[in-house]
Design an enzyme around this catalytic site. Structure first.
Site, short mmCIF file in Angstrom:
data_model
loop_
_atom_site.label_atom_id
_atom_site.label_comp_id
_atom_site.label_asym_id
_atom_site.label_seq_id
_atom_site.Cartn_x
_atom_site.Cartn_y
_atom_site.Cartn_z
N SER A 128 0.83 -1.21 0.00
CA SER A 128 0.00 0.00 0.00
C SER A 128 0.86 1.25 0.00
O SER A 128 1.99 1.23 0.51
CB SER A 128 -0.87 -0.01 1.26
OG SER A 128 -1.47 1.25 1.44
N TYR A 153 -2.09 -0.09 10.14
CA TYR A 153 -2.30 -0.65 8.80
C TYR A 153 -1.00 -0.58 7.99
O TYR A 153 -0.55 -1.56 7.41
CB TYR A 153 -3.43 0.11 8.10
CG TYR A 153 -3.59 -0.25 6.64
CD1 TYR A 153 -4.02 -1.53 6.26
CD2 TYR A 153 -3.30 0.66 5.64
CE1 TYR A 153 -4.17 -1.86 4.93
CE2 TYR A 153 -3.44 0.33 4.30
CZ TYR A 153 -3.88 -0.93 3.95
OH TYR A 153 -4.01 -1.27 2.62
#
Ligand SMILES: NC(=O)c1ccc[n+]([C@@H]2O[C@H](COP(=O)([O-])OP(=O)(O)OC[C@H]3O[C@@H](n4cnc5c(N)ncnc54)[C@H](O)[C@@H]3O)[C@@H](O)[C@H]2O)c1
Length: 321
Positions: A128, A153
């Site tokens: 990501s 995350y």
């Protein structure tokens, strides 16, 4: 003629997984999906997505169930594994950190352990843009440091990259990490701003505009992401990381204006300060992806949001499905 690939896709009922599965099926690859259909967002949408995947099976199972996952993979004997299943979302990682450790760390370890047994299987996995964390140097290059994370995350995605590189080093597995930048489009994720804003604007409910709309995001349309991911599968590099982003960051305020134009409704904006876990700007340097993957994003935010809002109206307002 190139040999047909046998591709195992985790997270196949998810937004990106669904689009990738459909694309690979259509070009003639053998595809098997895997997903636990969890209720992080409305699972009906996941069920509706897989109805569009005629000819492809999507097995219901969890990444954390190693014996079951191993059996499914052993029976299918994939040439490639694309790991997209994960607990996604930056903000939710402040609320439910455990879900991220389970799916993104333990689940990912299971994928690596399976690859270890069959080192000829090539692994492509979702990382990501969040791994850039508090990085302020733009555009974000794969050569930049990524050790200053802004959310758990991001930590799990960065850990995936380290774990994959280590398994490559130890067991010679082919591993490719893809740093996706704010992916949007039809059949998208209801927890993401473009989706929830569309719903609220149409309902004339106020939308929360964080950082007073000055945040910038490198919004990347789903078809460009699918092409970049497919190129990474076809390359099957020994050990690489690629940025897949549009290379055109847009301010949140401008993004809302485009949505308003597409929906022909004015948004009610509630301006708020920056949220914890968020970053001010994302901007992908894609030179390396261009060179090795031929990655060249084609869809502008205007075109992409126009396709998304047509789909949204059709799906939720016309109920044609
Ligand atoms: N959409 C984006 O903007 C974006 C940006 C960067 C990275 N990513 C990453 O790309 C991948 C796909 O994201 P998406 O937007 O399609 O999200 P998504 O939530 O729509 O898809 C993920 C799918 O994985 C499944 N899943 C989650 N945990 C699982 C588990 N333990 N076992 C089995 N299945 C499980 C979910 O049910 C879901 O269908 C994720 O790894 C995400 O972190 C997405």
């Amino acid at each position: 003629m190139a040999m047909t690939k046998r591709i195992f896709i985790t997270g196949a009922a998810g937004f990106i997984g669904f689009h990738l599965t459909r694309y690979l099926r259509d070009r003639g690859d053998e595809v098997l999906g895997y997903d636990n259909f969890n209720d992080y967002y409305d699972p009906t949408l996941k069920e509706e997505r897989i109805k569009q995947l005629e000819g492809v099976s999507v097995v219901r199972g969890d990444l954390c169930d190693l014996p079951f996952l191993s059996d499914v993979v052993d029976n299918f004997q994939p040439t490639h594994i694309v790991n997209l299943a994960a607990q996604a979302g930056v903000r939710y990682s402040l609320e439910n950190p455990r879900a991220y450790i389970d799916s993104n760390i333990s689940g990912f370890l299971n994928i690596l352990e399976i690859c270890k047994k069959t080192p000829q299987t090539k692994l492509i996995y979702a990382s990501s843009s969040s791994v850039y964390g508090n990085n302020t140097k733009i555009p974000f290059s794969i050569n930049d440091r990524t050790d200053d994370q802004a959310s758990l995350y991001g930590v799990t995605k960065k850990s995936n990259e380290l774990m994959a590189a280590t398994y490559h080093h130890l067991y010679d597995i082919s591993v490719t990490g893809l740093r996706f930048f704010t992916v949007y489009g039809e059949w998208g994720r209801p927890d993401m701003a473009y989706f929830s804003f569309t719903k609220k604007i149409l309902n004339q409910e106020p939308i929360k505009v964080f950082n007073h709309g000055k945040m910038m995001r490198d919004f990347t349309y789903i078809s460009d992401i699918v092409k970049g991911t497919t190129a990474a599968i076809d390359l099957g590099a020994p050990c690489e990381i690629f940025n897949l982003g549009n290379h055109q960051p847009v301010q949140l305020n401008r993004f809302i204006e485009i949505l308003e134009q597409e929906l022909e409704v004015k948004a009610i904006r509630e301006y708020l300060p920056m949220q914890p876990g968020d970053v001010e700007k994302t901007y992908a340097d894609i030179d390396y992806s261009r060179k090795l993957l031929g990655f060249s994003p084609e869809v502008s935010l205007e075109e992409g949001l126009s396709s998304f809002t047509s789909w949204y109206k059709d799906y939720y307002l016309e109920k044609t499905h």
